[in-house]
Design a protein around this motif. Structure first.
Motif, mmCIF file in Angstrom:
data_model
loop_
_atom_site.group_PDB
_atom_site.id
_atom_site.type_symbol
_atom_site.label_atom_id
_atom_site.label_comp_id
_atom_site.label_asym_id
_atom_site.label_seq_id
_atom_site.Cartn_x
_atom_site.Cartn_y
_atom_site.Cartn_z
ATOM 1 N N THR A 80 122.703 55.037 111.917
ATOM 2 C CA THR A 80 124.032 54.907 111.299
ATOM 3 C C THR A 80 125.020 55.829 111.998
ATOM 4 N N PRO A 81 126.272 55.404 112.080
ATOM 5 C CA PRO A 81 127.285 56.238 112.737
ATOM 6 C C PRO A 81 127.541 57.532 111.963
ATOM 7 N N ALA A 82 127.694 58.629 112.720
ATOM 8 C CA ALA A 82 127.996 59.931 112.119
ATOM 9 C C ALA A 82 129.459 60.276 112.350
ATOM 10 N N VAL A 83 129.884 60.206 113.610
ATOM 11 C CA VAL A 83 131.274 60.481 113.992
ATOM 12 C C VAL A 83 131.716 59.375 114.943
ATOM 13 N N GLY A 84 132.583 58.511 114.489
ATOM 14 C CA GLY A 84 133.014 57.387 115.319
ATOM 15 C C GLY A 84 131.832 56.505 115.667
ATOM 16 N N SER A 85 131.625 56.289 116.962
ATOM 17 C CA SER A 85 130.506 55.453 117.385
ATOM 18 C C SER A 85 129.253 56.277 117.716
ATOM 19 N N ILE A 86 129.309 57.583 117.511
ATOM 20 C CA ILE A 86 128.155 58.455 117.766
ATOM 21 C C ILE A 86 127.236 58.406 116.552
ATOM 22 N N THR A 87 125.983 58.036 116.794
ATOM 23 C CA THR A 87 125.031 57.922 115.683
ATOM 24 C C THR A 87 124.342 59.261 115.421
ATOM 25 N N TRP A 88 123.635 59.303 114.282
ATOM 26 C CA TRP A 88 122.885 60.497 113.921
ATOM 27 C C TRP A 88 121.766 60.776 114.924
ATOM 28 N N ALA A 89 121.282 59.756 115.593
ATOM 29 C CA ALA A 89 120.219 59.948 116.592
ATOM 30 C C ALA A 89 120.712 60.844 117.728
ATOM 31 N N TRP A 90 121.943 60.626 118.177
ATOM 32 C CA TRP A 90 122.510 61.465 119.229
ATOM 33 C C TRP A 90 122.702 62.898 118.755
ATOM 34 N N LEU A 91 123.162 63.067 117.540
ATOM 35 C CA LEU A 91 123.337 64.417 117.002
ATOM 36 C C LEU A 91 121.995 65.127 116.825
ATOM 37 N N PHE A 92 120.994 64.379 116.377
ATOM 38 C CA PHE A 92 119.662 64.947 116.219
ATOM 39 C C PHE A 92 119.096 65.362 117.576
ATOM 40 N N ALA A 93 119.292 64.519 118.583
ATOM 41 C CA ALA A 93 118.814 64.839 119.931
ATOM 42 C C ALA A 93 119.513 66.088 120.465
ATOM 43 N N PHE A 94 120.814 66.198 120.232
ATOM 44 C CA PHE A 94 121.550 67.388 120.653
ATOM 45 C C PHE A 94 121.046 68.622 119.897
#
Length: 115
Positions: free
Chosen positions: A63-77
């Motif tokens: 699911t999107p977290a910020v705009g088109s950035i998903t929670w998966a990208w934030l978790f990876a970061f």
């Protein structure tokens, strides 16, 4: 060179490392290290495995977290941040481990009970 070089006889000026390992100070150092390293390793392993498991078997991180950035990208970061944080924590804690081992060596040099 041969592989039997690690076997040495204990002479007058040599340290009996078996007695050092059996000493209370050394055992205390090992317990302290274990109390720190084991929980952090378990946390790291669980946090690391959570990303592939959550992205493969659930839709939670899609699911999107910020705009088109998903929670998966934030978790990876967050995994990069977690790795650096754990490295910094261990580096600082290793200083106390070094101090304890230095005290054990000082006791040996002053004619402690490990010879």
């Amino acid at each position: 060179m041969g592989g039997n070089q690690s076997i040495q006889r204990v002479g007058e000026n040599e340290t009996d490392y078996k007695k050092v390992v059996e000493s209370e100070e050394f055992q205390s150092l090992l317990r302290t290290k274990k109390k720190f390293i084991v929980p952090i390793s378990i946390f790291f392993f669980c946090f690391y495995l959570a990303l592939p498991l959550l992205t493969s078997y659930t839709k939670i991180l899609h699911t999107p977290a910020v705009g088109s950035i998903t929670w998966a990208w934030l978790f990876a970061f967050a995994q990069f941040i977690m790795t650096w944080t754990l490295c910094i924590l261990y580096s600082k804690k290793a200083t106390s481990f070094d101090e304890k081992s230095d005290k054990i060596l000082e006791k040996l040099e002053k004619g402690g009970s490990y010879k």
